[in-house]
Scaffold this active site. Structure first.
Site, PDB file in Angstrom:
ATOM      1  CG  HIS A 191      -2.048   1.114   1.250  1.00 59.87           C
ATOM      2  ND1 HIS A 191      -3.144   0.572   1.719  1.00 59.87           N
ATOM      3  CD2 HIS A 191      -1.416   2.814   0.914  1.00 59.87           C
ATOM      4  CE1 HIS A 191      -3.926   2.267   1.583  1.00 59.87           C
ATOM      5  NE2 HIS A 191      -2.663   2.752   1.530  1.00 59.87           N
ATOM      6  CG  HIS A 234      -0.692   6.646  -1.065  1.00 57.20           C
ATOM      7  ND1 HIS A 234      -2.144   7.321  -1.659  1.00 57.20           N
ATOM      8  CD2 HIS A 234      -1.151   6.456   0.593  1.00 57.20           C
ATOM      9  CE1 HIS A 234      -3.127   7.121  -0.890  1.00 57.20           C
ATOM     10  NE2 HIS A 234      -2.558   5.947   0.368  1.00 57.20           N
ATOM     11  CE  LYS A 292      -8.109   1.781  -0.606  1.00 55.93           C
ATOM     12  NZ  LYS A 292      -6.481   3.031  -0.323  1.00 55.93           N
ATOM     13  CG  HIS A 317     -10.381   4.013   2.931  1.00 55.52           C
ATOM     14  ND1 HIS A 317      -9.326   4.774   3.065  1.00 55.52           N
ATOM     15  CD2 HIS A 317     -11.410   4.603   3.874  1.00 55.52           C
ATOM     16  CE1 HIS A 317      -9.128   5.474   4.502  1.00 55.52           C
ATOM     17  NE2 HIS A 317      -9.849   5.815   4.530  1.00 55.52           N
ATOM     18  CG  HIS A 324      -5.229   1.494   5.275  1.00 54.46           C
ATOM     19  ND1 HIS A 324      -6.505   1.502   5.178  1.00 54.46           N
ATOM     20  CD2 HIS A 324      -4.892   2.698   4.514  1.00 54.46           C
ATOM     21  CE1 HIS A 324      -7.153   2.779   4.921  1.00 54.46           C
ATOM     22  NE2 HIS A 324      -5.538   3.729   3.984  1.00 54.46           N
ATOM     23  CG  ASP A 346      -1.837   4.742   4.058  1.00 54.62           C
ATOM     24  OD1 ASP A 346      -1.899   5.019   2.603  1.00 54.62           O
ATOM     25  OD2 ASP A 346      -2.875   5.294   4.972  1.00 54.62           O
TER      26      ASP A 346
HETATM   27  C1  NCD Z   1      -3.940   9.025   2.118  1.00 50.09           C
HETATM   28  C2  NCD Z   1      -3.372   9.903   1.207  1.00 50.09           C
HETATM   29  O1  NCD Z   1      -2.637  11.746   1.830  1.00 50.09           O
HETATM   30  O2  NCD Z   1      -3.626   9.827  -0.478  1.00 50.09           O
HETATM   31  N1  NCD Z   1      -3.839   9.037   3.021  1.00 50.09           N
HETATM   32  C3  NCD Z   1      -3.722   8.897   4.655  1.00 50.09           C
HETATM   33  O3  NCD Z   1      -4.319   9.040   5.603  1.00 50.09           O
HETATM   34  N2  NCD Z   1      -3.476   7.356   4.762  1.00 50.09           N
HETATM   35  C4  NCD Z   1      -4.531   8.373   1.450  1.00 50.09           C
HETATM   36  C5  NCD Z   1      -5.720   7.066   2.180  1.00 50.09           C
HETATM   37  O4  NCD Z   1      -4.988   6.239   2.282  1.00 50.09           O
HETATM   38  O5  NCD Z   1      -6.561   6.669   2.976  1.00 50.09           O
HETATM   39 ZN    ZN Z   2      -3.750   5.069   2.024  1.00 45.94          ZN
END
Ligand code: NCD
Ligand code: ZN
Length: 350
Positions: A17, A19, A102, A139, A177, A249
């Site tokens: 996971h 970003h 997702k 999520h 998460h 995450d």
């Molecule tokens: C994530 C993001 O910033 O893209 N933020 C987070 O707090 N985890 C989005 C997500 O995975 O919920």
């Molecule tokens: Zn995330």
């Protein structure tokens, strides 16, 4: 392996996971995840990655942002909307463009405005995914303003996740998460479901965000819960149960967006996650199960072989030197501070 262990060799880890964003932020953060084997790349760009063509183009931008020879293989996902075409999902998976889809409930988190409001409208996509064996990454928070933010994961399980799974038997689900004892218990009690656990949720409880001042760099979604939940997550992660695996995450944001009257959610953990997780496993006397959590369980769940090459973690007296912040163009991005010195250093022959 015991507490005295100061050298560990593991199959190259994956991140289930992650970003990576786009543009200047992608360029700044991609090198910090470049030495992973594989990573599930989250699709919540603005606008989101909704079609196979979007995913292929984003994958190419990620590859271009990685240092030459980086081992990281990005595993792409589609952002589920109420107009997602099941045939595009199935074809993109068959062609190796995507690894998963997702589900963001609309409004649940950063960049989730295009998410799903009416779960019945995406039933045909779920059915096609179950038939084709495509995992659904979830999520798991309701967005009902009547529900307390600390209860949103537990309520989601009862109101949304369990009904989806009953209506679509065989759908493989990853609870992303997971942050609560209820989430851990639900995964333990069910088949065809796995869960990612983040680095930061193993380390902080909600006091880190709120006690003695408000600390925006510890604010993420799902928000960290009380200590009993953190302990349940540590027990799950270190148990060796194959349904739990590491998903950082890691969610970078410019400091100006976090240090604000309405700061956004996300912790940027990519630069130091492995030394932190190693320390957590050491504290739990579970270093012999670290490889399962960071390198093996996720691959098994997703149906991939373990990575063939290896990295070594060495425990040394001098603290590992993750930067406190990085730069993305004009912006600063603060790196997650676990609040303790890190002594596990990563040695990577690649
Ligand atoms: C994530 C993001 O910033 O893209 N933020 C987070 O707090 N985890 C989005 C997500 O995975 O919920
Ligand atoms: Zn995330």
């Amino acid at each position: 392996m015991h507490l005295m262990t100061n050298r560990l060799t593991l199959c190259r880890p994956d991140d289930w996971h992650l970003h990576l964003r786009d543009g200047a932020m992608l360029a700044a953060v991609a090198p910090h995840s470049a030495r992973l084997g594989r990573a599930i790349i989250m699709p919540n760009l603005v606008p989101p990655v909704v079609t196979g063509a979007d995913a292929a183009a984003y994958r190419d931008r990620i590859r271009a942002a990685l240092p030459a020879g980086a081992p990281l293989q990005p595993l792409m996902t589609l952002y589920l909307t109420e107009t997602t075409d099941p045939a595009d999902v199935v074809a993109s998976h068959r062609d190796g463009i995507i690894a998963a889809v997702k589900l963001y409930p609309a409004g649940a988190t950063t960049n989730s405005a295009s998410g799903v409001r009416d779960f019945d409208r995406v039933r045909p996509v779920f059915e096609a995914m179950a038939a084709a064996g495509i995992p659904l990454c979830v999520h798991g928070e309701v967005t009902d303003p009547e529900v307390d933010i600390f209860d949103r994961e537990a309520v989601f399980i009862d109101r949304v996740l369990d009904p989806i799974r009953r209506a679509t038997p065989g759908l493989r689900v990853v609870m992303e998460h997971v942050t609560t004892r209820e989430g851990v218990d639900y995964v333990r009690a069910n088949d065809a479901i796995g869960a990612t656990i983040t680095t930061h949720h193993l380390v902080i409880n909600r006091n880190a965000i709120l006690a003695g001042g408000i600390r925006p760099h510890y604010y993420c979604l799902p928000v960290a819960k009380r200590e009993t939940h953190r302990l349940a997550l540590r027990a799950a992660a270190t148990s060796g149960d194959p349904r739990f695996f590491s998903g950082t995450d890691s969610a970078p944001h410019p400091d100006r967006a976090k240090e604000s009257a309405c700061g956004c959610a996300g912790c940027f953990t990519a630069p130091n996650w492995l030394p932190i997780v190693a320390q957590v496993f050491e504290e739990e006397a579970a270093l012999d199960r670290l490889e399962q959590f960071v390198s093996l369980n996720g691959a098994t769940f997703y149906g991939y072989p373990a990575n063939e090459d290896r990295i070594t973690l060495v425990r040394r007296a001098d603290p590992a030197g993750a930067p406190a912040e990085i730069r993305a163009d004009q912006d600063r991005v603060t790196v997650f501070d676990p609040g303790f010195p890190l002594h596990w250093h990563v040695e990577d022959p690649a």
